[in-house]
Design a protein around this motif. Structure first.
Motif, PDB file in Angstrom:
ATOM      1  N   PRO A 146       0.836  -1.196   0.000  1.00 14.10           N
ATOM      2  CA  PRO A 146       0.000   0.000   0.000  1.00 14.10           C
ATOM      3  C   PRO A 146       0.872   1.248   0.000  1.00 14.10           C
ATOM      4  CG  PRO A 146      -0.446  -1.413   1.886  1.00 14.10           C
ATOM      5  CD  PRO A 146       0.792  -1.913   1.277  1.00 14.10           C
ATOM      6  N   PRO A 147       0.471   2.286  -0.742  1.00 15.37           N
ATOM      7  CA  PRO A 147       1.236   3.532  -0.765  1.00 15.37           C
ATOM      8  C   PRO A 147       1.184   4.199   0.613  1.00 15.37           C
ATOM      9  CG  PRO A 147      -0.864   3.795  -1.905  1.00 15.37           C
ATOM     10  CD  PRO A 147      -0.747   2.353  -1.555  1.00 15.37           C
ATOM     11  N   PRO A 148       2.153   5.058   0.961  1.00 14.68           N
ATOM     12  CA  PRO A 148       2.228   5.682   2.287  1.00 14.68           C
ATOM     13  C   PRO A 148       0.919   6.361   2.662  1.00 14.68           C
ATOM     14  CG  PRO A 148       4.157   6.238   0.952  1.00 14.68           C
ATOM     15  CD  PRO A 148       3.248   5.481   0.067  1.00 14.68           C
ATOM     16  N   GLY A 149       0.226   6.947   1.635  1.00 14.58           N
ATOM     17  CA  GLY A 149      -1.023   7.660   1.916  1.00 14.58           C
ATOM     18  C   GLY A 149      -2.082   6.741   2.527  1.00 14.58           C
ATOM     19  N   ASP A 150      -2.031   5.439   2.187  1.00 13.18           N
ATOM     20  CA  ASP A 150      -3.041   4.504   2.682  1.00 13.18           C
ATOM     21  C   ASP A 150      -2.657   3.902   4.043  1.00 13.18           C
ATOM     22  OD1 ASP A 150      -4.279   5.037   0.346  1.00 13.18           O
ATOM     23  OD2 ASP A 150      -3.891   3.096  -0.606  1.00 13.18           O
ATOM     24  N   GLN A 151      -1.369   4.058   4.413  1.00 13.51           N
ATOM     25  CA  GLN A 151      -0.863   3.371   5.622  1.00 13.51           C
ATOM     26  C   GLN A 151      -1.675   3.764   6.869  1.00 13.51           C
ATOM     27  OE1 GLN A 151       1.119   0.964   5.478  1.00 13.51           O
ATOM     28  NE2 GLN A 151       2.783   1.303   3.981  1.00 13.51           N
ATOM     29  N   GLY A 152      -1.978   5.064   6.997  1.00 16.38           N
ATOM     30  CA  GLY A 152      -2.705   5.557   8.175  1.00 16.38           C
ATOM     31  C   GLY A 152      -4.089   4.908   8.279  1.00 16.38           C
ATOM     32  N   ALA A 153      -4.822   4.928   7.136  1.00 10.71           N
ATOM     33  CA  ALA A 153      -6.171   4.379   7.115  1.00 10.71           C
ATOM     34  C   ALA A 153      -6.150   2.885   7.447  1.00 10.71           C
ATOM     35  CB  ALA A 153      -6.774   4.609   5.724  1.00 10.71           C
ATOM     36  N   LEU A 154      -5.136   2.197   6.850  1.00 14.37           N
ATOM     37  CA  LEU A 154      -5.033   0.762   7.099  1.00 14.37           C
ATOM     38  C   LEU A 154      -4.749   0.489   8.588  1.00 14.37           C
ATOM     39  CD1 LEU A 154      -3.126  -0.471   3.910  1.00 14.37           C
ATOM     40  CD2 LEU A 154      -5.368  -1.243   4.701  1.00 14.37           C
ATOM     41  N   ALA A 155      -3.830   1.306   9.141  1.00 15.21           N
ATOM     42  CA  ALA A 155      -3.469   1.109  10.558  1.00 15.21           C
ATOM     43  C   ALA A 155      -4.699   1.320  11.450  1.00 15.21           C
ATOM     44  CB  ALA A 155      -2.355   2.096  10.926  1.00 15.21           C
ATOM     45  N   SER A 156      -5.504   2.349  11.048  1.00 13.07           N
ATOM     46  CA  SER A 156      -6.698   2.646  11.862  1.00 13.07           C
ATOM     47  C   SER A 156      -7.702   1.501  11.773  1.00 13.07           C
ATOM     48  CB  SER A 156      -7.274   3.991  11.401  1.00 13.07           C
ATOM     49  OG  SER A 156      -8.648   3.918  11.214  1.00 13.07           O
ATOM     50  N   THR A 160      -8.845  -0.634  14.908  1.00  7.29           N
ATOM     51  CA  THR A 160     -10.269  -0.739  15.228  1.00  7.29           C
ATOM     52  C   THR A 160     -10.696  -2.206  15.270  1.00  7.29           C
ATOM     53  OG1 THR A 160     -10.540   1.315  13.986  1.00  7.29           O
ATOM     54  CG2 THR A 160     -12.551   0.148  14.610  1.00  7.29           C
ATOM     55  N   ALA A 161     -10.199  -2.988  14.213  1.00  5.43           N
ATOM     56  CA  ALA A 161     -10.537  -4.411  14.164  1.00  5.43           C
ATOM     57  C   ALA A 161     -10.028  -5.122  15.429  1.00  5.43           C
ATOM     58  CB  ALA A 161      -9.929  -5.035  12.911  1.00  5.43           C
ATOM     59  N   HIS A 162      -8.779  -4.741  15.852  1.00  3.34           N
ATOM     60  CA  HIS A 162      -8.190  -5.362  17.029  1.00  3.34           C
ATOM     61  C   HIS A 162      -9.041  -5.065  18.279  1.00  3.34           C
ATOM     62  CE1 HIS A 162      -4.999  -7.225  19.282  1.00  3.34           C
ATOM     63  NE2 HIS A 162      -5.028  -6.202  20.149  1.00  3.34           N
ATOM     64  N   ASN A 163      -9.456  -3.782  18.399  1.00  2.00           N
ATOM     65  CA  ASN A 163     -10.283  -3.375  19.543  1.00  2.00           C
ATOM     66  C   ASN A 163     -11.616  -4.096  19.535  1.00  2.00           C
ATOM     67  OD1 ASN A 163      -8.326  -1.662  20.435  1.00  2.00           O
ATOM     68  ND2 ASN A 163      -9.206   0.174  19.438  1.00  2.00           N
ATOM     69  N   LEU A 164     -12.185  -4.213  18.307  1.00  5.09           N
ATOM     70  CA  LEU A 164     -13.469  -4.885  18.179  1.00  5.09           C
ATOM     71  C   LEU A 164     -13.327  -6.352  18.596  1.00  5.09           C
ATOM     72  CD1 LEU A 164     -16.427  -4.789  17.270  1.00  5.09           C
ATOM     73  CD2 LEU A 164     -15.648  -5.254  14.930  1.00  5.09           C
ATOM     74  N   TRP A 165     -12.205  -6.975  18.119  1.00 10.74           N
ATOM     75  CA  TRP A 165     -11.991  -8.385  18.469  1.00 10.74           C
ATOM     76  C   TRP A 165     -11.888  -8.544  19.983  1.00 10.74           C
ATOM     77  CZ3 TRP A 165      -7.301 -10.305  20.626  1.00 10.74           C
ATOM     78  CH2 TRP A 165      -7.323 -11.672  20.880  1.00 10.74           C
ATOM     79  N   ARG A 166     -11.094  -7.586  20.600  1.00  6.82           N
ATOM     80  CA  ARG A 166     -10.931  -7.679  22.064  1.00  6.82           C
ATOM     81  C   ARG A 166     -12.282  -7.501  22.768  1.00  6.82           C
ATOM     82  NH1 ARG A 166      -6.306  -4.103  24.268  1.00  6.82           N
ATOM     83  NH2 ARG A 166      -7.398  -4.618  26.206  1.00  6.82           N
ATOM     84  N   GLU A 167     -13.107  -6.573  22.256  1.00  7.96           N
ATOM     85  CA  GLU A 167     -14.416  -6.327  22.840  1.00  7.96           C
ATOM     86  C   GLU A 167     -15.276  -7.588  22.778  1.00  7.96           C
ATOM     87  OE1 GLU A 167     -14.789  -3.321  24.270  1.00  7.96           O
ATOM     88  OE2 GLU A 167     -16.693  -4.063  25.109  1.00  7.96           O
ATOM     89  N   LEU A 168     -15.195  -8.240  21.525  1.00  7.96           N
ATOM     90  CA  LEU A 168     -15.989  -9.451  21.343  1.00  7.96           C
ATOM     91  C   LEU A 168     -15.446 -10.588  22.206  1.00  7.96           C
ATOM     92  CD1 LEU A 168     -16.441  -9.447  17.429  1.00  7.96           C
ATOM     93  CD2 LEU A 168     -18.271  -9.223  19.140  1.00  7.96           C
ATOM     94  N   ASP A 169     -14.137 -10.815  22.109  1.00  5.93           N
ATOM     95  CA  ASP A 169     -13.518 -11.984  22.726  1.00  5.93           C
ATOM     96  C   ASP A 169     -13.436 -11.861  24.253  1.00  5.93           C
ATOM     97  OD1 ASP A 169     -12.656 -14.374  21.449  1.00  5.93           O
ATOM     98  OD2 ASP A 169     -10.653 -14.023  22.350  1.00  5.93           O
ATOM     99  N   GLU A 170     -13.159 -10.609  24.727  1.00  2.00           N
ATOM    100  CA  GLU A 170     -12.901 -10.486  26.173  1.00  2.00           C
ATOM    101  C   GLU A 170     -14.125  -9.983  26.945  1.00  2.00           C
ATOM    102  OE1 GLU A 170      -9.368  -8.095  26.543  1.00  2.00           O
ATOM    103  OE2 GLU A 170      -8.187  -9.541  25.383  1.00  2.00           O
ATOM    104  N   GLU A 171     -15.048  -9.259  26.236  1.00  2.00           N
ATOM    105  CA  GLU A 171     -16.178  -8.691  26.967  1.00  2.00           C
ATOM    106  C   GLU A 171     -17.488  -9.400  26.648  1.00  2.00           C
ATOM    107  OE1 GLU A 171     -15.826  -6.348  29.255  1.00  2.00           O
ATOM    108  OE2 GLU A 171     -13.701  -5.996  28.814  1.00  2.00           O
TER     109      GLU A 171
END
Lengths: 542, 126
Positions: A146-156, A160-171
């Motif tokens: 991915p070009p540098p311009g997309d890196q931020g969006a991808l990271a976000s 978000t996916a990681h947080n969602l997974w933690r919310e689902l898996d842990e809460e």
């Protein structure tokens, strides 16, 4: 010649005008004045044209290369758009999955237990899907960097996916272990957070996908634009090169052809005897040198021509004066002899009469010698002009026979005349042809002994009229056959006769040749001679 | 013999003598001039029946003298013959077109000379 001059002047002027109009063109003039050889000019023109071709070729390659690059970058971008679209799809699917657990009427048909089991399975499934989405944002899963311009969006998206997974898996999922101890508020609290996170995820994925698609559209539009401008540039440069090459060729050829034409015109004028003009060639190349040489040649020819005209005029004047000065005393000699001979001033005796006849005939001989010498001089000087008219050759021959018949009869020589009926009118100088006929006839009669015969015949052979005078005289030795057509050359027999000017045959030969004919001799010693002259037959009907 | 008067313009004294003697012996009267100017004077003074004009003369040439005779109404109708040693090809035509009534080339044949003179005198009388 001088008469022809005034007629030629206008053409000479026309020849001079042509280069003037040519020189009006400043480019042609500039090329003409370049102080380099024609070879160099041609070389420069060819190299210049070739370089234009090379330039057009290079530009074409550049345009093609740019186009190729754009296609390549469009490919990569489209690959990215597809990747992001897939990611978005995954997120949408996840949302749909989660939505099943938030509301929906299917609770009504399921039992409480079934409901819980089903709901748990969906949430577990969603948790796995979120893990997939998180992992899918990595470069190796996307299939491209991915070009540098997309890196931020991808990271976000990844966070978000990681947080969602933690919310689902842990809460959320642990709530299923203690169904009775979990209040509706607990469920709602967790579900709201899950919903919020999944919405964030959806927005981020949609933004990324849409942004990339917009980029694709923009690139396509840009490609179309730059293709159009590249094409315009290429066509423009190619057309410019073509026009430039044509212009180069045109100017060069005019700077070469113009001088050649004016030199040609001058040479044509010189050929027709007009030396008044000068060719104007501005070129500083071989053509300039040629023009200068033509001018030098023109001047030299003019000088020679003037000298020649002068010399010719002097010669004509000299001949006219000589004729006049010789005839004046001859008038007294012949005249007084005739006066005495006719007894105008008293009777003369036989001997005196004989002497007076001798003086008269010698005077007349001298006169014919003068005439022959003058004719010959004119022929030699190329000043002799035939007075050509149609006349009857047959009558001329008959008259010639009549003129020599008296003397022939005296000498007991028979003269026979036999002409082909086809022989009659010819084109020629009647006086001169008669002179030739009389010369041949009087020679024949003079050299034929008593009892001999002179045969005059005329026939048409192969488009020429032939007149033959055959005698039965002593004949002419082979050594003398060419010589007797020369001036003052006579055979020994002729010299012995003390008659004739020695110019008769020389003049006859020249007169016949001036008519485009020929004269020749066949002879056998002791048997006789045959002189034949041939004239071209008339080509048009009389 | 009718005794017409003939003006001979000739600068060569021997030829003048020949023409005079032949003409007188034939029965004509002669007037003699050795230059063109003298010839014109004699012609306008005596109005001869015929003029025999040499061409190469010390002052005016024969053609100029002819034109002077033609300009004067008294002498304009007198027949004038060119009598000249200019006898190259084309000379006869040249002099006849210059306005001479006849042309006799030198050297003359005396009999032909007399015939030509007589012919022009007779024509002049008619």
């Amino acid at each position: 010649m001088p008469h022809a001059r005034p007629d030629e002047r206008p053409s000479a002027v026309a020849h001079k005008r042509r280069p003037l109009s040519r020189i009006d063109d400043p480019f042609v003039r500039a090329v003409a004045r370049l102080p380099v050889t024609v070879r160099t000019k041609l070389l420069i023109a060819f190299v210049g044209t070739s370089m234009l071709l090379v330039a057009v070729g290079l530009l074409g390659q550049l345009v093609l290369g740019q186009s190729n690059n754009r296609v390549a970058s469009l490919g990569a971008l489209q690959e990215r758009a597809i990747g992001y679209a897939a990611l978005q799809q995954q997120v949408d699917d996840l949302r749909d999955l989660l939505a099943e657990n938030v509301g929906g009427d299917f609770y009504l048909v399921w039992t409480e237990v079934e409901k819980r089991e089903n709901s748990k399975a969906i949430d577990l499934h969603a948790s796995t899907a979120v893990r997939h989405i998180e992992a899918g944002t990595a470069a190796d899963r996307l299939g491209f960097t991915p070009p540098p311009g997309d890196q931020g969006a991808l990271a976000s998206i990844r966070d978000t996916a990681h947080n969602l997974w933690r919310e689902l898996d842990e809460e959320l999922i642990p709530l299923y272990a203690d169904l009775d101890g979990t209040t509706k508020e607990d469920w709602n609290r967790v579900r709201v957070r899950v919903e919020s996170l999944s919405r964030d995820l959806k927005d981020a994925a949609a933004a990324l996908s849409l942004g990339t698609r917009a980029e694709v559209d923009e690139l396509i539009a840009r490609n179309a634009n730059s293709f159009a401008s590249s094409r315009a540039l290429f066509i423009g440069v190619a057309a410019g090169a073509l026009v430039l090459a044509l212009l180069l060729g045109f100017i060069l050829s005019r700077s070469l052809v113009g001088p050649i034409q004016s030199i040609d015109g001058r040479l044509a004028a010189i050929t027709s005897g007009d030396f008044s003009g000068q060719v104007e060639v501005e070129n500083r190349d071989e053509l300039g040198a040629l023009g200068a040489n033509v001018n030098r040649m023109n001047d030299e020819l003019r000088r020679l021509y003037t000298e020649l005209e002068e010399a010719s005029r002097h010669k004509s004047e000299f001949l006219a004066n000589m004729s006049h000065e010789l005839r004046t005393p001859l008038n007294a000699i012949i005249g007084f002899s005739q006066v005495l001979r006719d007894g105008m001033v008293g009777p003369v005796n036989e001997k005196q009469a004989e002497y007076l006849d001798d003086i008269t005939s010698s005077g007349n001989h001298l006169l014919s010698l003068i005439n022959d010498v003058l004719d010959l001089s004119k022929v030699e000087a190329g000043q002799f002009e035939l007075d050509v008219h149609p006349f009857s050759l047959r009558e001329a021959l008959q008259r010639g026979v009549v003129m020599v018949r008296e003397r022939a009869t005296e000498n007991e020589v028979r003269v026979a005349f036999d002409a082909d009926p086809k022989v009659d009118v010819v084109d020629g100088d009647e006086r001169r042809i008669k002179q030739v006929i009389f010369n041949l006839l009087s020679n024949a009669v003079k050299f034929t002994p008593a009892g001999g015969e002179v045969d005059v015949s005329a026939s048409q052979v192969n488009g020429e009229i032939r007149v033959s005078v055959a005698d039965t005289g002593p004949g002419i030795a082979p050594a003398d056959r060419d010589r007797i057509f020369e001036e003052f050359q006579q055979t020994e027999t002729g010299v012995g006769k003390h008659e004739g000017t020695g110019l008769g045959l020389a003049l006859s030969k020249r007169f016949v040749e001036l008519h485009g004919g020929r004269i020749w001799l066949e002879s056998e010693l002791g048997r006789g001679s045959t002189f034949t002259f041939a004239l071209p037959a008339r080509t048009t009907a009389p | 013999m009718t005794g017409e008067r003939i003006l001979v313009v000739e600068d060569n004294d021997k030829n003048m003598k020949l023409f005079r003697d032949v003409l007188v012996a034939t029965g004509y009267r002669t007037l003699e001039a050795t230059t063109g100017g003298e010839g014109i004077e004699l012609a306008s003074e005596h109005i001869p029946d015929l003029v025999l004009m040499d061409i190469q003369l010390p002052d005016l040439n024969g053609v100029q003298a002819l034109h002077r005779l033609r300009e004067n109404t008294r002498t304009a109708t007198i027949p004038v013959l060119a009598l000249t040693a200019q006898a190259m090809h084309g000379d006869r035509e040249r002099f006849l077109s210059a306005g001479f009534d006849g042309y006799i080339s030198k050297p003359v044949n005396v009999r032909d000379f007399i015939d030509t003179v007589r012919e022009h005198c007779d024509r002049g009388l008619r």
